[in-house]
Design a protein around this motif. Structure first.
Motif, PDB file in Angstrom:
ATOM      1  N   LEU A   1       0.857  -1.177   0.000  1.00 43.55           N
ATOM      2  CA  LEU A   1       0.000   0.000   0.000  1.00 43.55           C
ATOM      3  C   LEU A   1       0.894   1.229   0.000  1.00 43.55           C
ATOM      4  O   LEU A   1       1.629   1.463   0.964  1.00 43.55           O
ATOM      5  N   LEU A   2       0.860   1.989  -1.073  1.00 45.17           N
ATOM      6  CA  LEU A   2       1.651   3.210  -1.175  1.00 45.17           C
ATOM      7  C   LEU A   2       0.724   4.390  -0.922  1.00 45.17           C
ATOM      8  O   LEU A   2      -0.201   4.638  -1.701  1.00 45.17           O
ATOM      9  N   VAL A   3       0.971   5.093   0.170  1.00 44.49           N
ATOM     10  CA  VAL A   3       0.026   6.104   0.648  1.00 44.49           C
ATOM     11  C   VAL A   3       0.740   7.434   0.854  1.00 44.49           C
ATOM     12  O   VAL A   3       1.848   7.480   1.408  1.00 44.49           O
ATOM     13  N   ASP A   4       0.126   8.514   0.405  1.00 49.04           N
ATOM     14  CA  ASP A   4       0.602   9.845   0.733  1.00 49.04           C
ATOM     15  C   ASP A   4      -0.577  10.667   1.249  1.00 49.04           C
ATOM     16  O   ASP A   4      -1.628  10.124   1.554  1.00 49.04           O
ATOM     17  N   ASP A   5      -0.397  11.966   1.381  1.00 48.93           N
ATOM     18  CA  ASP A   5      -1.525  12.850   1.694  1.00 48.93           C
ATOM     19  C   ASP A   5      -2.162  12.500   3.047  1.00 48.93           C
ATOM     20  O   ASP A   5      -3.386  12.386   3.156  1.00 48.93           O
TER      21      ASP A   5
ATOM     22  N   ALA B   1       0.707  -7.224  -5.717  1.00 49.53           N
ATOM     23  CA  ALA B   1       0.187  -5.991  -6.315  1.00 49.53           C
ATOM     24  C   ALA B   1       0.696  -4.805  -5.526  1.00 49.53           C
ATOM     25  O   ALA B   1       0.983  -4.915  -4.326  1.00 49.53           O
ATOM     26  N   ALA B   2       0.813  -3.677  -6.207  1.00 48.34           N
ATOM     27  CA  ALA B   2       1.069  -2.401  -5.546  1.00 48.34           C
ATOM     28  C   ALA B   2      -0.210  -1.583  -5.657  1.00 48.34           C
ATOM     29  O   ALA B   2      -0.715  -1.350  -6.758  1.00 48.34           O
ATOM     30  N   ILE B   3      -0.748  -1.195  -4.507  1.00 48.45           N
ATOM     31  CA  ILE B   3      -2.009  -0.445  -4.465  1.00 48.45           C
ATOM     32  C   ILE B   3      -1.678   1.007  -4.134  1.00 48.45           C
ATOM     33  O   ILE B   3      -1.111   1.297  -3.075  1.00 48.45           O
ATOM     34  N   LEU B   4      -2.018   1.904  -5.035  1.00 45.85           N
ATOM     35  CA  LEU B   4      -1.669   3.310  -4.887  1.00 45.85           C
ATOM     36  C   LEU B   4      -2.860   4.068  -4.315  1.00 45.85           C
ATOM     37  O   LEU B   4      -3.937   4.085  -4.900  1.00 45.85           O
ATOM     38  N   ILE B   5      -2.646   4.684  -3.159  1.00 50.49           N
ATOM     39  CA  ILE B   5      -3.702   5.458  -2.506  1.00 50.49           C
ATOM     40  C   ILE B   5      -3.138   6.847  -2.247  1.00 50.49           C
ATOM     41  O   ILE B   5      -2.536   7.108  -1.211  1.00 50.49           O
ATOM     42  N   GLY B   6      -3.284   7.726  -3.219  1.00 44.91           N
ATOM     43  CA  GLY B   6      -2.708   9.044  -3.032  1.00 44.91           C
ATOM     44  C   GLY B   6      -2.765   9.876  -4.288  1.00 44.91           C
ATOM     45  O   GLY B   6      -3.450   9.541  -5.253  1.00 44.91           O
TER      46      GLY B   6
END
Length: 335
Positions: A70-74, A123-128
Motif C-alpha cells: 500500500l503506497l500512501v501519501d496525503d 500488487a502495488a495499491i496506490l492510494i494518493g
C-alpha cells in the motif's frame, strides 16, 4: 465446494478452518510462509474431509506471496485513515498481508514502487495523489509488480487498474442537491490537479452547473488535501469581501477541504454555516457527522470497492466494472 468429479477441494478445507484457500495451499508447501498453528489447523481439516491436494496446482498457487504493498501519501486527509482501515481489514480477511509505504512526493513514489517490486508483492495499491505517469512507467518497466492498482481514483494510465467511485454520478447528486436547495452562486474548492490519477469532480460540477444555469462557477485549488490549506484559501480569497461578492455555497472536492473551509468561515470571516455560506464535502469522514460540522457530503462505497479489489487480486473481477461504484448523498445541516 466439490469439483466436477465430486472431490473435496481447497475451498472446502478453507471454509472449515475459516481461512483463505491460499492459506490452505501454503500449508502443503514446505517453505511457504505460514504459522505452525495455522498449518496444524489446515492439516487437521484436510484429514477430516479427506482432502488430497493437487501438488502442481498448489505449487502454481503458492507462486503468489499474498503480500500487497500500500503506497500512501496525503496523510493530512482524514479519509486516508478510513480507507486504509477498511482496505487492510478486508485484505486480511481474505488472506492478504500488507506492506505500508509512506510516500511524500513523486521521487518517493518511484523509489517505493521499485522497492515493492523487489519484495515480490502480488500488487502495488496506490492510494494518493503523487503518482505521475513517469513513476508508474518506472514500476511497469521493472516487470516485477504483477498488478498496479489505483484505489479511489481513476488512472488514465492503460497499464494500471482503477477501483473507484463513479464521480459523475456522485457529482450529479451534489449538483442537483445544491441547485434544489436554491443556491445560485457556488464556488468550488479543488485539490491537487494531478494528471495520472486525477479526480474529475471539479470538471463534472463546473460543466453540470453551467449546463443547468448557464453560468460557470469560479474555483480555486490547493496543493494537498489539507484542511489548513483550505482554511488559508478561504481567508485569502474572501476575508474583507462585500456580502454581494461572497459565494452562497462552497462545493469542496472532499471533506478535508470542507472542514478547513468551515472553520475559516466561522472563525476568520465571522459568518455562519449554512445561513451565510453553505458547504458540501465528499467522502463522509467521521468528523463530517460531528455536531461541530454536520457536513453534507457524499459517502464512497469503500466496502464494495475493497471487496472488488480483492476480486481483482484473485483474477475474478472484470476491469470494466471497477469505475461505477455508487455511494450515496448524506444530507446534513451544512447545506
Amino acid at each position: 465446494m466439490k469439483d466436477q468429479e465430486g472431490s473435496v477441494t481447497a475451498d472446502d478445507v478453507a471454509a472449515l478452518v475459516g481461512v483463505s484457500r491460499w492459506t490452505v495451499n501454503r500449508a502443503f508447501k514446505k517453505d511457504a510462509s505460514i504459522s505452525a498453528k495455522s498449518r496444524e489447523k489446515v492439516m487437521k481439516a484436510a484429514e477430516t474431509l479427506g482432502y488430497v491436494p493437487d501438488l502442481l496446482a498448489t505449487s502454481l498457487a503458492t507462486d503468489r506471496t499474498n503480500l500487497v504493498a500500500l503506497l500512501v501519501d496525503d496523510f493530512a486527509n482524514p479519509h486516508k485513515l478510513v480507507m486504509m482501515e477498511r482496505l487492510t481489514r478486508i485484505l486480511r480477511k481474505n488472506g492478504y498481508d500488507t506492506l505500508l509505504v509512506n510516500t511524500s512526493d513523486e521521487e518517493d513514489a518511484s523509489a517505493a514502487l521499485l522497492n515493492a517490486s523487489q519484495r515480490r508483492v502480488d500488487a502495488a495499491i496506490l492510494i494518493g495523489v503523487s503518482f505521475n505517469d513517469q513513476s508508474l512507467e518506472t514500476a511497469i518497466g521493472a516487470k516485477r509488480v504483477k498488478k498496479l492498482i489505483v484505489f479511489a481514483r481513476m488512472s488514465k494510465n492503460e497499464n494500471t487498474i482503477s477501483v473507484c467511485c463513479d464521480d459523475r454520478a456522485a457529482m450529479t447528486a451534489i449538483t442537483e442537491h445544491v441547485f434544489a436547495a436554491d443556491y445560485r452562486n457556488p464556488f468550488f474548492i479543488a485539490g491537487p490537479q494531478t494528471q495520472s490519477a486525477h479526480l474529475q469532480r471539479k470538471e463534472i460540477f463546473l460543466s453540470q452547473w453551467e449546463k443547468t444555469t448557464g453560468n460557470r462557477p469560479k474555483f480555486a485549488s490547493v496543493d494537498r488535501y489539507d484542511p489548513k490549506l483550505a482554511y488559508d484559501l478561504v481567508v485569502q480569497r474572501f476575508k474583507g469581501a462585500k456580502q454581494a461578492d461572497l459565494p452562497d455555497v462552497l462545493v469542496c472536492e472532499n471533506d478535508a477541504l470542507a472542514l478547513g473551509a468551515c472553520d475559516a468561515i466561522r472563525y476568520e470571516l465571522g459568518l455562519r454555516v449554512p445561513e451565510d455560506i453553505a458547504i458540501t464535502g465528499f467522502d463522509d469522514v467521521p468528523q463530517a457527522s460531528s455536531p461541530q460540522y454536520e457536513i453534507t457530503t457524499y459517502r464512497q462505497p469503500l466496502t464494495d470497492m475493497a471487496n472488488a479489489l480483492v476480486e481483482v487480486l484473485e483474477g475474478k473481477k472484470r476491469t470494466k466494472k471497477l469505475h461505477a461504484f455508487l455511494g450515496r448523498l448524506v444530507i446534513r445541516k451544512s447545506a
